[in-house]
Design a protein around this motif. Structure first.
Motif, PDB file in Angstrom:
ATOM      1  N   SER A 137      -0.912  -0.647  12.050  1.00 13.84           N
ATOM      2  CA  SER A 137      -0.282  -1.155  13.270  1.00 13.84           C
ATOM      3  C   SER A 137       1.019  -0.434  13.597  1.00 13.84           C
ATOM      4  CB  SER A 137      -0.016  -2.659  13.133  1.00 13.84           C
ATOM      5  OG  SER A 137       0.820  -2.911  12.012  1.00 13.84           O
ATOM      6  N   GLU A 138       1.605   0.261  12.616  1.00 13.03           N
ATOM      7  CA  GLU A 138       2.891   0.928  12.828  1.00 13.03           C
ATOM      8  C   GLU A 138       2.692   2.417  13.078  1.00 13.03           C
ATOM      9  OE1 GLU A 138       5.996  -0.081  10.041  1.00 13.03           O
ATOM     10  OE2 GLU A 138       4.764  -1.711   9.279  1.00 13.03           O
ATOM     11  N   VAL A 139       3.414   2.921  14.075  1.00 12.80           N
ATOM     12  CA  VAL A 139       3.308   4.329  14.434  1.00 12.80           C
ATOM     13  C   VAL A 139       3.719   5.223  13.270  1.00 12.80           C
ATOM     14  CG1 VAL A 139       4.202   6.127  15.957  1.00 12.80           C
ATOM     15  CG2 VAL A 139       3.643   3.878  16.890  1.00 12.80           C
ATOM     16  N   ALA A 140       4.790   4.853  12.573  1.00 12.15           N
ATOM     17  CA  ALA A 140       5.286   5.685  11.473  1.00 12.15           C
ATOM     18  C   ALA A 140       4.252   5.809  10.358  1.00 12.15           C
ATOM     19  CB  ALA A 140       6.590   5.111  10.920  1.00 12.15           C
ATOM     20  N   LEU A 141       3.543   4.723  10.080  1.00 11.22           N
ATOM     21  CA  LEU A 141       2.528   4.762   9.033  1.00 11.22           C
ATOM     22  C   LEU A 141       1.320   5.583   9.466  1.00 11.22           C
ATOM     23  CD1 LEU A 141       2.650   1.093   7.697  1.00 11.22           C
ATOM     24  CD2 LEU A 141       3.625   3.149   6.661  1.00 11.22           C
ATOM     25  N   ARG A 142       0.915   5.417  10.729  1.00  6.65           N
ATOM     26  CA  ARG A 142      -0.195   6.236  11.222  1.00  6.65           C
ATOM     27  C   ARG A 142       0.164   7.709  11.156  1.00  6.65           C
ATOM     28  NH1 ARG A 142      -0.376   2.317  15.398  1.00  6.65           N
ATOM     29  NH2 ARG A 142       0.402   3.841  16.911  1.00  6.65           N
ATOM     30  N   ALA A 143       1.402   8.033  11.487  1.00  4.97           N
ATOM     31  CA  ALA A 143       1.837   9.438  11.452  1.00  4.97           C
ATOM     32  C   ALA A 143       1.872   9.970  10.031  1.00  4.97           C
ATOM     33  CB  ALA A 143       3.212   9.563  12.103  1.00  4.97           C
ATOM     34  N   LEU A 144       2.370   9.170   9.096  1.00  7.73           N
ATOM     35  CA  LEU A 144       2.446   9.616   7.704  1.00  7.73           C
ATOM     36  C   LEU A 144       1.057   9.891   7.143  1.00  7.73           C
ATOM     37  CD1 LEU A 144       3.998  10.021   4.991  1.00  7.73           C
ATOM     38  CD2 LEU A 144       3.511   7.611   4.536  1.00  7.73           C
ATOM     39  N   TYR A 145       0.175   8.903   7.254  1.00 12.23           N
ATOM     40  CA  TYR A 145      -1.156   9.072   6.680  1.00 12.23           C
ATOM     41  C   TYR A 145      -1.915  10.199   7.381  1.00 12.23           C
ATOM     42  CZ  TYR A 145      -0.298   4.696   4.189  1.00 12.23           C
ATOM     43  OH  TYR A 145       0.227   3.736   3.362  1.00 12.23           O
ATOM     44  N   VAL A 164       0.835  -1.199   0.000  1.00  8.79           N
ATOM     45  CA  VAL A 164       0.000   0.000   0.000  1.00  8.79           C
ATOM     46  C   VAL A 164       0.869   1.249   0.000  1.00  8.79           C
ATOM     47  CG1 VAL A 164      -1.733   1.296   1.304  1.00  8.79           C
ATOM     48  CG2 VAL A 164      -1.923  -1.190   1.109  1.00  8.79           C
ATOM     49  N   LEU A 165       1.980   1.221   0.724  1.00  9.03           N
ATOM     50  CA  LEU A 165       2.866   2.384   0.780  1.00  9.03           C
ATOM     51  C   LEU A 165       3.496   2.658  -0.586  1.00  9.03           C
ATOM     52  CD1 LEU A 165       3.918   4.470   2.824  1.00  9.03           C
ATOM     53  CD2 LEU A 165       5.900   2.978   3.180  1.00  9.03           C
ATOM     54  N   ILE A 166       3.964   1.612  -1.243  1.00 11.40           N
ATOM     55  CA  ILE A 166       4.538   1.789  -2.584  1.00 11.40           C
ATOM     56  C   ILE A 166       3.477   2.287  -3.549  1.00 11.40           C
ATOM     57  CG2 ILE A 166       5.548   0.570  -4.565  1.00 11.40           C
ATOM     58  CD1 ILE A 166       6.914  -1.298  -2.480  1.00 11.40           C
ATOM     59  N   ASP A 167       2.279   1.718  -3.454  1.00  9.25           N
ATOM     60  CA  ASP A 167       1.200   2.178  -4.320  1.00  9.25           C
ATOM     61  C   ASP A 167       0.837   3.626  -4.013  1.00  9.25           C
ATOM     62  OD1 ASP A 167      -0.912   1.601  -6.320  1.00  9.25           O
ATOM     63  OD2 ASP A 167      -2.230   2.033  -4.626  1.00  9.25           O
ATOM     64  N   HIS A 168       0.898   3.979  -2.748  1.00 11.59           N
ATOM     65  CA  HIS A 168       0.604   5.366  -2.368  1.00 11.59           C
ATOM     66  C   HIS A 168       1.583   6.328  -3.036  1.00 11.59           C
ATOM     67  CE1 HIS A 168       0.139   8.532   1.056  1.00 11.59           C
ATOM     68  NE2 HIS A 168      -0.418   8.921  -0.060  1.00 11.59           N
ATOM     69  N   ALA A 169       2.844   5.956  -3.093  1.00 13.05           N
ATOM     70  CA  ALA A 169       3.825   6.795  -3.791  1.00 13.05           C
ATOM     71  C   ALA A 169       3.429   6.968  -5.253  1.00 13.05           C
ATOM     72  CB  ALA A 169       5.223   6.172  -3.685  1.00 13.05           C
ATOM     73  N   HIS A 170       3.036   5.888  -5.894  1.00  8.10           N
ATOM     74  CA  HIS A 170       2.585   5.986  -7.284  1.00  8.10           C
ATOM     75  C   HIS A 170       1.353   6.892  -7.400  1.00  8.10           C
ATOM     76  CE1 HIS A 170       5.308   3.189  -9.249  1.00  8.10           C
ATOM     77  NE2 HIS A 170       5.088   2.275  -8.320  1.00  8.10           N
ATOM     78  N   CYS A 171       0.441   6.788  -6.432  1.00  5.16           N
ATOM     79  CA  CYS A 171      -0.770   7.615  -6.469  1.00  5.16           C
ATOM     80  C   CYS A 171      -0.441   9.098  -6.361  1.00  5.16           C
ATOM     81  CB  CYS A 171      -1.710   7.213  -5.333  1.00  5.16           C
ATOM     82  SG  CYS A 171      -2.515   5.615  -5.551  1.00  5.16           S
ATOM     83  N   GLU A 172       0.497   9.447  -5.478  1.00  4.47           N
ATOM     84  CA  GLU A 172       0.882  10.856  -5.340  1.00  4.47           C
ATOM     85  C   GLU A 172       1.516  11.358  -6.639  1.00  4.47           C
ATOM     86  OE1 GLU A 172      -0.081  12.630  -3.030  1.00  4.47           O
ATOM     87  OE2 GLU A 172      -0.209  11.514  -1.156  1.00  4.47           O
ATOM     88  N   GLU A 178       7.569  12.693  -2.290  1.00  3.67           N
ATOM     89  CA  GLU A 178       8.904  12.652  -1.693  1.00  3.67           C
ATOM     90  C   GLU A 178       8.861  12.140  -0.255  1.00  3.67           C
ATOM     91  OE1 GLU A 178      10.210  16.643  -2.195  1.00  3.67           O
ATOM     92  OE2 GLU A 178      10.347  16.474  -4.384  1.00  3.67           O
ATOM     93  N   GLN A 179       7.817  12.525   0.495  1.00 12.96           N
ATOM     94  CA  GLN A 179       7.675  12.022   1.857  1.00 12.96           C
ATOM     95  C   GLN A 179       7.544  10.511   1.881  1.00 12.96           C
ATOM     96  OE1 GLN A 179       4.528  15.319   3.075  1.00 12.96           O
ATOM     97  NE2 GLN A 179       5.064  14.105   4.853  1.00 12.96           N
ATOM     98  N   VAL A 180       6.721   9.994   0.986  1.00 10.51           N
ATOM     99  CA  VAL A 180       6.524   8.541   0.947  1.00 10.51           C
ATOM    100  C   VAL A 180       7.813   7.851   0.492  1.00 10.51           C
ATOM    101  CG1 VAL A 180       5.150   6.663  -0.010  1.00 10.51           C
ATOM    102  CG2 VAL A 180       4.062   8.857   0.491  1.00 10.51           C
ATOM    103  N   LEU A 181       8.485   8.436  -0.489  1.00 10.82           N
ATOM    104  CA  LEU A 181       9.759   7.869  -0.931  1.00 10.82           C
ATOM    105  C   LEU A 181      10.762   7.799   0.205  1.00 10.82           C
ATOM    106  CD1 LEU A 181      10.820   9.189  -4.464  1.00 10.82           C
ATOM    107  CD2 LEU A 181      10.101   6.890  -3.793  1.00 10.82           C
ATOM    108  N   ASP A 182      10.840   8.857   0.996  1.00  5.75           N
ATOM    109  CA  ASP A 182      11.779   8.882   2.125  1.00  5.75           C
ATOM    110  C   ASP A 182      11.495   7.745   3.098  1.00  5.75           C
ATOM    111  OD1 ASP A 182      13.148  11.066   1.167  1.00  5.75           O
ATOM    112  OD2 ASP A 182      12.078  12.529   2.402  1.00  5.75           O
ATOM    113  N   LEU A 183      10.222   7.516   3.363  1.00  2.00           N
ATOM    114  CA  LEU A 183       9.880   6.425   4.287  1.00  2.00           C
ATOM    115  C   LEU A 183      10.216   5.073   3.659  1.00  2.00           C
ATOM    116  CD1 LEU A 183       8.743   5.541   6.964  1.00  2.00           C
ATOM    117  CD2 LEU A 183       6.428   5.701   6.000  1.00  2.00           C
ATOM    118  N   LEU A 184       9.951   4.931   2.378  1.00  2.00           N
ATOM    119  CA  LEU A 184      10.304   3.679   1.697  1.00  2.00           C
ATOM    120  C   LEU A 184      11.811   3.432   1.760  1.00  2.00           C
ATOM    121  CD1 LEU A 184       8.057   3.810  -1.515  1.00  2.00           C
ATOM    122  CD2 LEU A 184       7.925   2.122   0.322  1.00  2.00           C
ATOM    123  N   LYS A 185      12.589   4.466   1.455  1.00  2.00           N
ATOM    124  CA  LYS A 185      14.051   4.307   1.455  1.00  2.00           C
ATOM    125  C   LYS A 185      14.576   4.007   2.853  1.00  2.00           C
ATOM    126  CE  LYS A 185      14.867   8.182  -0.830  1.00  2.00           C
ATOM    127  NZ  LYS A 185      15.627   9.263  -1.508  1.00  2.00           N
TER     128      LYS A 185
END
Length: 220
Positions: free
Chosen positions: A151-159, A44-52, A88-95
């Motif tokens: 379930s992850e704090v970082a993902l809740r914070a990002l979204y 979902v995170l990778i797809d979210h980057a594509h969506c942005e 870019e935010q999503v990319l940073d988290l992915l990297k």
């Protein structure tokens, strides 16, 4: 019937209208989609980057299609830049997790909606704005669900950090419509496209790895 979304206020220097009520989604996302999405967070995170990335491209495409339309570039150019900032935010988290953009099979959601855009103007402009707004509205709804249930704090914070701007984005497309068309033209067409948007999300996911930000999963 299309459900109501929260009020969206705008900076008067950028947009002169204030939206008191916007009606967009005809059906809510299902609990099953939430369960599938939180079970496969990286997909979902990778797809979210594509969506942005695609959202930025759509704004730029509209800006250049209607290059001489008064007031359009001033609104869509900053929107596109903000979408790229989110990318870019999503990319940073992915990297940070040792991942990067990967090709993913499209759920076909955007293509299904694009088929409903009429070709002749001025209908094409109206439909283009409404489809873009519907996609932003669904993204906002699903990001809110992920911000609450991941379930992850970082993902809740990002979204969670992206919710306000996503709400503003679908509000922008509504304002663009209101500035150019009467409500008795906008609302019936929005209701038709909102039903088409739900149709694009009907069905069941065959493979868990195919979960996407806009994969099937609505309560109807």
């Amino acid at each position: 019937m299309v459900t109501s979304t929260p009020s969206v206020a705008f900076d008067e220097s950028a947009i002169t209208s204030t939206v008191s009520s916007i009606r967009w989604l005809a059906a809510p996302t299902s609990r099953l989609w939430v369960e599938q999405a939180i079970a496969k967070p990286m997909q979902v995170l990778i797809d979210h980057a594509h969506c942005e990335r695609k959202a930025a491209g759509s704004a730029v495409q509209l800006m250049f299609r209607y290059l001489c339309e008064p007031g359009l570039g001033e609104v869509l150019s900053p929107l596109a830049r903000e979408e790229l900032e989110h990318f870019e935010q999503v990319l940073d988290l992915l990297k940070s997790r040792g991942r990067y953009l990967e090709p993913l099979r499209s759920p076909g959601y955007g293509a299904a909606l694009a088929k409903h855009v009429r070709r002749a103007e001025p209908d094409r402009m109206l439909d283009s704005f409404l489809v873009a707004g519907l996609i932003e509205a669904r993204s906002h709804e699903r990001m809110a669900l992920l911000a609450e249930h991941s379930s992850e704090v970082a993902l809740r914070a990002l979204y969670g950090s992206l919710l306000q701007s996503e709400a503003r984005h679908f509000g922008v497309y509504w304002v663009l419509c209101e500035q150019r068309y009467s409500r008795d033209v906008i609302v019936p067409r929005l209701e038709q496209l909102a039903e088409a948007e739900v149709d694009a999300l009907r069905g069941e996911l065959e493979h868990p790895d195919d979960v996407r930000m806009h994969s099937v999963g609505v309560d109807t």
